[in-house]
Design an enzyme around this catalytic site. Sequence first.
Site, PDB file in Angstrom:
ATOM      1  N   LYS A 200       0.821  -1.209   0.000  1.00 46.32           N
ATOM      2  CA  LYS A 200       0.000   0.000   0.000  1.00 46.32           C
ATOM      3  C   LYS A 200       0.867   1.277   0.000  1.00 46.32           C
ATOM      4  CE  LYS A 200      -3.481  -2.550  -0.459  1.00 46.32           C
ATOM      5  NZ  LYS A 200      -4.454  -3.204   0.390  1.00 46.32           N
TER       6      LYS A 200
HETATM    7  C1  PLP Z   1      -5.523  -4.375   0.604  1.00 46.82           C
HETATM    8  C2  PLP Z   1      -7.003  -4.196   0.593  1.00 46.82           C
HETATM    9  C3  PLP Z   1      -7.802  -4.535   1.688  1.00 46.82           C
HETATM   10  C4  PLP Z   1      -7.268  -5.287   2.869  1.00 46.82           C
HETATM   11  O1  PLP Z   1      -6.239  -4.640   3.510  1.00 46.82           O
HETATM   12  P1  PLP Z   1      -5.366  -5.456   4.578  1.00 46.82           P
HETATM   13  O2  PLP Z   1      -4.689  -4.378   5.365  1.00 46.82           O
HETATM   14  O3  PLP Z   1      -4.418  -6.307   3.816  1.00 46.82           O
HETATM   15  O4  PLP Z   1      -6.322  -6.256   5.403  1.00 46.82           O
HETATM   16  C5  PLP Z   1      -9.144  -4.224   1.655  1.00 46.82           C
HETATM   17  N1  PLP Z   1      -9.697  -3.640   0.581  1.00 46.82           N
HETATM   18  C6  PLP Z   1      -8.978  -3.325  -0.508  1.00 46.82           C
HETATM   19  C7  PLP Z   1      -9.654  -2.647  -1.650  1.00 46.82           C
HETATM   20  C8  PLP Z   1      -7.615  -3.616  -0.540  1.00 46.82           C
HETATM   21  O5  PLP Z   1      -6.891  -3.324  -1.634  1.00 46.82           O
END
Ligand code: PLP
Length: 382
Positions: A184
């Site tokens: 992210k």
């Molecule tokens: C990465 C992601 C999540 C989950 O995030 P985590 O921190 O890995 O649990 C949820 N929604 C979207 C759209 C994502 O890209």
Amino acid sequence: MRKKFLTFAAPRIEQPEIDEVVDSLRSGWIGTGPKVRRFEEMFRAYKGTRYAVSLNSCTAALHLSMAALDIAPGDEVILPAMTFAATANAVIHAGGVPVFADCCRDTLNIDPDDLRKKITRKTRAVIVVHFAGRPCAMDRIMPIARRYRLKVIEDCAHAIEAEYHGKKAGMFGDLGCFSFYVTKNIITGEGGMVVTNNKHYAERVKILALHGMSQDAWKRFGDTGYRHYQVVYAGYKYNMTDLQASLGIHQLPRIDAYWKKRQRIWHRYNDAFRDLPVFLPAPVEAHSRHAYHLYTLLLDIDTHKRKRDSFLNAMTRAGIGVGVHYIALHLQPYYRKAFGYRRGDFPNAEWISDRTVSIPLSPKLTDRDVADVIAAVRTLLS
Ligand SMILES: *Cc1c(COP(=O)(O)O)cnc(C)c1O
């Protein structure tokens, strides 16, 4: 052909994070401690919300948002078919029913008209996903939610920096959910955050994140005298740790520098691919800020002989990591079986599922890396 494989979304980790983790290890505070509180406060200030609660993932943030809103068995929650599985699973874990809506082909975001069509007497909430970092049409979605008295949760996993018409992503709805997963925009390894202006929701999320206990361990084991905890809900184990926050407190101050770097790469890609048989990302909307999380090319498979999966394989062979965001959820076996979805239900999400490819977009990329990505794409699609 690159000598060294270019990982799709490599995190950029700098020396201060490394030193901070070592500092935590030496201090012994490796669980939830003062650095988590510091990161929470920094993030709260960055967003300008009243409350921020740190968690161990955005998935946990979505799940606890459902719990805070008392989503109960049988309640329907509308969300886009074009999203990551975690968005829908959070609804299911709360006992609710995920009801998919189609998205728009150009923005990749939920289509407000289809959202409205999916509302029934059982609908309690909507989860919007600011896809790839592009904010959803909140000026159309919020009036619909108000009219039908629906709660709104924003899945901001792609959209930490996003703003829409002057307002920050995560501040439109009742709760905003963020991710600091390794791929992210800023990272804590695993990590997430809920932001809200509602004190009741913030307290529920905070207590549910740590076994449903009314005092957290940091306070309990402090030097102010022993205090008993009380279990007030059957809670979960979703707390962030100081080891994770050690990364976050140094990543967050660099968020704009990283954003500018990704923005520059974004424009280089746009310029380089204009003449290829692809649909480029929709232009950034006026008075909005795109978080530039994913650069997605939509291959024009109707005019070009190379199909998407063949392109993915060829890119990997050329030494460049690629991703698919996403195959629409209603095409995945679990949701088909559990909820009776099938191909044909969401034409736009399917159209995207068949064509989409994400190429590297990370502040770790060097000019050379970007040139390699461009050369590989142009060679394969010209
Ligand atoms: C990465 C992601 C999540 C989950 O995030 P985590 O921190 O890995 O649990 C949820 N929604 C979207 C759209 C994502 O890209």
